[in-house]
Design a protein around this motif. Structure first.
Motif, PDB file in Angstrom:
ATOM      1  N   PRO A 302     -19.037   7.598 -17.505  1.00  0.00           N
ATOM      2  CA  PRO A 302     -20.472   7.415 -17.279  1.00  0.00           C
ATOM      3  C   PRO A 302     -21.260   8.662 -17.645  1.00  0.00           C
ATOM      4  CG  PRO A 302     -19.245   7.397 -15.211  1.00  0.00           C
ATOM      5  CD  PRO A 302     -18.251   7.506 -16.291  1.00  0.00           C
ATOM      6  N   SER A 303     -22.438   8.473 -18.228  1.00  0.00           N
ATOM      7  CA  SER A 303     -23.254   9.605 -18.666  1.00  0.00           C
ATOM      8  C   SER A 303     -24.123  10.155 -17.555  1.00  0.00           C
ATOM      9  CB  SER A 303     -24.144   9.179 -19.839  1.00  0.00           C
ATOM     10  OG  SER A 303     -24.980   8.101 -19.446  1.00  0.00           O
ATOM     11  N   GLU A 304     -24.092   9.515 -16.392  1.00  0.00           N
ATOM     12  CA  GLU A 304     -24.869  10.021 -15.262  1.00  0.00           C
ATOM     13  C   GLU A 304     -24.171   9.618 -13.961  1.00  0.00           C
ATOM     14  OE1 GLU A 304     -25.924   6.204 -16.685  1.00  0.00           O
ATOM     15  OE2 GLU A 304     -26.935   7.947 -17.533  1.00  0.00           O
ATOM     16  N   MET A 305     -24.597  10.233 -12.869  1.00  0.00           N
ATOM     17  CA  MET A 305     -24.099   9.839 -11.563  1.00  0.00           C
ATOM     18  C   MET A 305     -24.863   8.598 -11.109  1.00  0.00           C
ATOM     19  SD  MET A 305     -23.668  13.333  -9.383  1.00  0.00           S
ATOM     20  CE  MET A 305     -22.757  14.735 -10.024  1.00  0.00           C
ATOM     21  N   ALA A 306     -24.134   7.558 -10.779  1.00  0.00           N
ATOM     22  CA  ALA A 306     -24.757   6.335 -10.280  1.00  0.00           C
ATOM     23  C   ALA A 306     -24.145   6.018  -8.922  1.00  0.00           C
ATOM     24  CB  ALA A 306     -24.524   5.182 -11.247  1.00  0.00           C
ATOM     25  N   PHE A 307     -24.994   5.665  -7.970  1.00  0.00           N
ATOM     26  CA  PHE A 307     -24.545   5.553  -6.582  1.00  0.00           C
ATOM     27  C   PHE A 307     -24.378   4.083  -6.185  1.00  0.00           C
ATOM     28  CE2 PHE A 307     -26.945   9.379  -7.330  1.00  0.00           C
ATOM     29  CZ  PHE A 307     -26.052  10.351  -6.903  1.00  0.00           C
ATOM     30  N   ASP A 308     -23.529   3.388  -6.954  1.00  0.00           N
ATOM     31  CA  ASP A 308     -23.339   1.964  -6.709  1.00  0.00           C
ATOM     32  C   ASP A 308     -22.472   1.693  -5.481  1.00  0.00           C
ATOM     33  OD1 ASP A 308     -24.809   1.567  -8.944  1.00  0.00           O
ATOM     34  OD2 ASP A 308     -23.110   1.195 -10.274  1.00  0.00           O
ATOM     35  N   HIS A 309     -21.684   2.667  -5.066  1.00  0.00           N
ATOM     36  CA  HIS A 309     -20.799   2.486  -3.913  1.00  0.00           C
ATOM     37  C   HIS A 309     -21.473   3.001  -2.643  1.00  0.00           C
ATOM     38  CE1 HIS A 309     -17.141   1.463  -6.299  1.00  0.00           C
ATOM     39  NE2 HIS A 309     -17.792   2.136  -7.215  1.00  0.00           N
TER      40      HIS A 309
END
Length: 722
Positions: A302-309
């Protein structure tokens, strides 16, 4: 006739001229910053790193710096000096203390170089004498007790801030204030000062920016050959937005569990990061000139931090994705690092008033409390008052920024030691070619049994041949050959290297140091601690070289000599977490020379005994190697036994940073006795003297100033063991 210019026209011309002047001034400031910036790939710069560990690291660094000062101020040959946690306390005092004095006068006052490095001349009276103006005296001041006394007042202020949204004092400010009053103020370093590398750059900033004055800045002292080596501090970004803390910690803990299940290797951790949207701690470095991270997103992740969890709602929305890229912008001065605060969650906003000043950097880089709380707690807005937060740009000038993805966020910062306690990875990432690293060990070094060391040596010969063959093939072949070497070292030396993983609970070699060579598996008792896996992300140096450290340390240990090893031509490994690359700008393999100064007790002895767990068990002895430092301490006055029998010397030099003297009389919290600090300094001075001619002088000759002094102690009464 020509009509006179209108008032608006004149004002517009003046503003345009002012903007042109300010732009030119800022361009000049950027040029000066570039001159003072960090090393570039392929440079021949020389760097010194002082590891973390609170007052333990500070006291050890105090002695190392004293020894180097005696060598015609060898630190003046350095290009940069990096401190982690307690090591940053040391470098800040060293570089910014007593600016009203000349450099020679300041260092003489800070380091007390009149003391002899001869261990036989140490006396009980000398151990109990420590001038309050020395760098080492800061480890004696009641840091912990002061914080405990003031804690209720600052905590109440934080509660008011949470309930009203007003910017009042809070628990995090207590940490900053305590650090400043203990480690900066006694040396004439005022609070709230922006950093700059030199006076010339300060003048350029003031000319370019009408919002600042020269009085807002502080620069390192100027030595006889110009400014002191560029001081650097390593710290870590813990996570974005305190009310959404579990959105960050949830993925970390899941990644921890998943990576351990798959072996805890670097590859396993990288795989887990991709699965959990790239959420990660982020290593940062700051100097008097600039602040940035060389952290990169995974090339195919992933190219960024994503807070799906995410796990906690409680009135707060899920944080938007956060991109990290292009933060190595050397034309951005450190005083502009923090932006006006902006929150993702309005209830209990706790808007920060922090600016990125010297005391902010020193506080953040040593805030182990922040790191620990962020790694173990559930989401609790009141605990937000403990956090050091800055609103920063995480992807400046990023043309690939997607809709809905942020490039600026309010983030929490803490102790850099949680990522790389040695500071070596940060210097490698800057492209430094020659690194001298002090590692103040928390336990004694236990040499591996001869059969294990011999087997590892043979395996390294095989691994070296495999690496040479792989170089003519693909990068994947090179990586596979490196992994094979890691596995061989793990098989033969693993039980004697990984302190936290050792079945006997020992720490033969510092785990943070070992992790730089790719050997760090998360131990069973830490599998639920988010962030413990970060050590598995520190692989930046060729694994084979770790064998050289163990081999040299083993030989020196049996001689009763200080443990110092130099590794020439270490191949740098690609690591997106720290931002290292295998090749330089010219396509050549990046190499560095690493000298490790391992701060243990020279002269310790022990032996291996058969054990039921099939591993030989190390049993330390009360005897010292004849003629060693430990055997010679106080011998001239017949005080050797009296010194080592003191209660405060029982664990020397493996002193606990916080609770070492908690049950002493009087009790001390995060503070040492004068005798402890002095003996640590005597040992550090001795280590430099002992290894100067053969190991250290050649390394320091590679710095900016190649004039290297002869040994300063003359012909000491003690003799080196054969």
């Amino acid at each position: 006739t020509t009509a006179p210019p209108t008032r608006a026209y004149v004002q517009a011309r003046r503003l345009a001229a002012q903007r042109t002047t300010e732009e030119a001034a800022m361009a000049e400031a950027a040029r000066l910053l570039a001159k003072s910036s960090l090393a570039s790939n392929g440079s021949d710069q020389l760097g010194l790193s002082l590891n973390g560990g609170g007052n333990h690291a500070l006291s050890a660094g105090y002695g190392i710096l004293r020894g180097l000062f005696k060598k015609d101020d060898a630190c003046s040959k350095l290009d940069m000096m990096l401190g982690v946690s307690g090591g940053m306390w040391t470098t800040a005092i060293y570089a910014f203390g007593y600016r009203d004095l000349s450099n020679a006068e300041a260092l003489t006052k800070l380091l007390d170089p009149s003391r002899s490095c001869d261990p036989s001349r140490i006396t009980l009276d000398l151990l109990n004498e420590l001038d309050s103006g020395t760098l080492g005296y800061s480890a004696v001041r009641p840091f912990g007790c002061r914080a405990l006394i003031l804690w209720p007042a600052y905590l109440a202020g934080g509660l008011v801030s949470q309930l009203t949204g007003l910017n009042t004092v809070n628990a995090h400010q207590l940490w900053i204030d305590s650090v400043h009053s203990t480690y900066l103020a006694p040396y004439g370093i005022k609070q709230g000062k922006f950093m700059a590398p030199n006076q010339e750059t300060i003048d350029a900033f003031v000319k370019a920016d009408p919002d600042v004055t020269a009085a807002d800045f502080i620069a390192p002292r100027v030595g006889k050959d110009g400014p002191l080596p560029l001081p650097m501090g390593a710290f870590t970004m813990i996570g974005p937005s305190i009310p959404n803390q579990s959105n960050f910690l949830g993925p970390l803990k899941e990644m921890q569990k998943r990576s351990v299940e798959e072996g805890g290797t670097t590859e396993a951790v990288q795989k887990a990061r991709k699965e959990f949207n790239g959420v990660c701690l982020v290593p940062w470095v700051a100097t008097a000139a600039t602040v940035y991270t060389k952290y990169q997103s995974e090339p195919d992740g992933p190219s960024e931090m994503a807070f799906d969890h995410w796990q906690f709602r409680g009135g707060c929305s899920k944080p938007p994705p956060l991109r990290f890229n292009d933060t190595e912008a050397l034309d951005i001065p450190s005083y502009k690092f923090a932006q006006p605060s902006r929150e993702w969650c309005t209830p209990g906003g706790n808007v920060t008033t922090d600016r990125f000043t010297l005391d902010t950097l020193v506080g953040f880089s040593s805030d182990v409390l922040e790191a620990e709380l962020n790694l173990v707690r559930c989401c609790n807005p009141l605990l937000g008052t403990l956090s050091g937060r800055l609103n920063i740009q995480t992807a400046p000038n990023d043309s690939a920024l997607k809709e809905g993805v942020l490039n600026q966020a309010s983030c929490n910062f803490g102790d850099g030691a949680i990522i790389d306690n040695t500071g070596i990875a940060s210097l490698v990432a800057q492209g430094v070619r020659s690194i001298v690293a002090m590692v103040s060990a928390s336990k004694s070094f236990y040499p591996p049994p001869p059969p294990a060391l011999a087997a590892a040596g043979k395996a390294m010969e095989v691994g070296r041949a495999a690496r040479l063959q792989a170089r003519g093939r693909s990068l994947a072949s090179v990586a596979a050959a490196e992994l094979a070497v890691v596995q061989q070292i793990q098989e033969h030396l693993g039980p004697y290297l990984e302190g936290l993983y050792h079945p006997q609970g020992k720490a033969p070699l510092d785990s943070s140091l070992v992790s730089l060579f790719g050997l760090m598996h998360v131990p069973d008792d830490q599998q639920n601690q988010a962030g413990a896996w970060v050590l598995a992300m520190n692989h930046v140096l060729q694994a084979e070289k770790l064998y050289g450290i163990v081999r040299d340390f083993t030989e020196l240990y049996h001689k009763g000599a200080p443990l110092v090893a130099t590794l020439e031509d270490c191949e740098v490994q690609p690591n997106p977490f720290h931002g290292t690359t295998r090749n330089d700008d010219k396509g050549q393999q990046r190499l560095c020379t690493l000298t490790v100064v391992y701060f243990t007790k020279p002269g310790e002895t022990g032996s291996y005994k058969e054990s039921a767990d099939k591993l030989p068990k190390w049993e330390p002895s009360d005897l010292y190697v004849p003629g060693s430092w430990a055997a010679c301490v106080g011998s001239e006055g017949g005080e050797n036994e009296a010194i080592w029998s003191r209660r405060d010397m029982r664990d020397f030099p493996y002193l606990a940073p916080i609770a070492q003297n908690l049950f002493a009389c009087p009790p001390r919290l995060a503070a040492y006795t004068k005798a402890q600090v002095n003996l640590m300094a005597y040992l550090g001075d001795f280590i430099i003297e002992y290894h100067w001619e053969k190991l250290l002088a050649p390394v320091f000759a590679r710095g900016s100033n190649t004039a290297v002094a002869a040994p300063a102690c003359g012909s000491p009464a003690w003799s080196r063991p054969a």
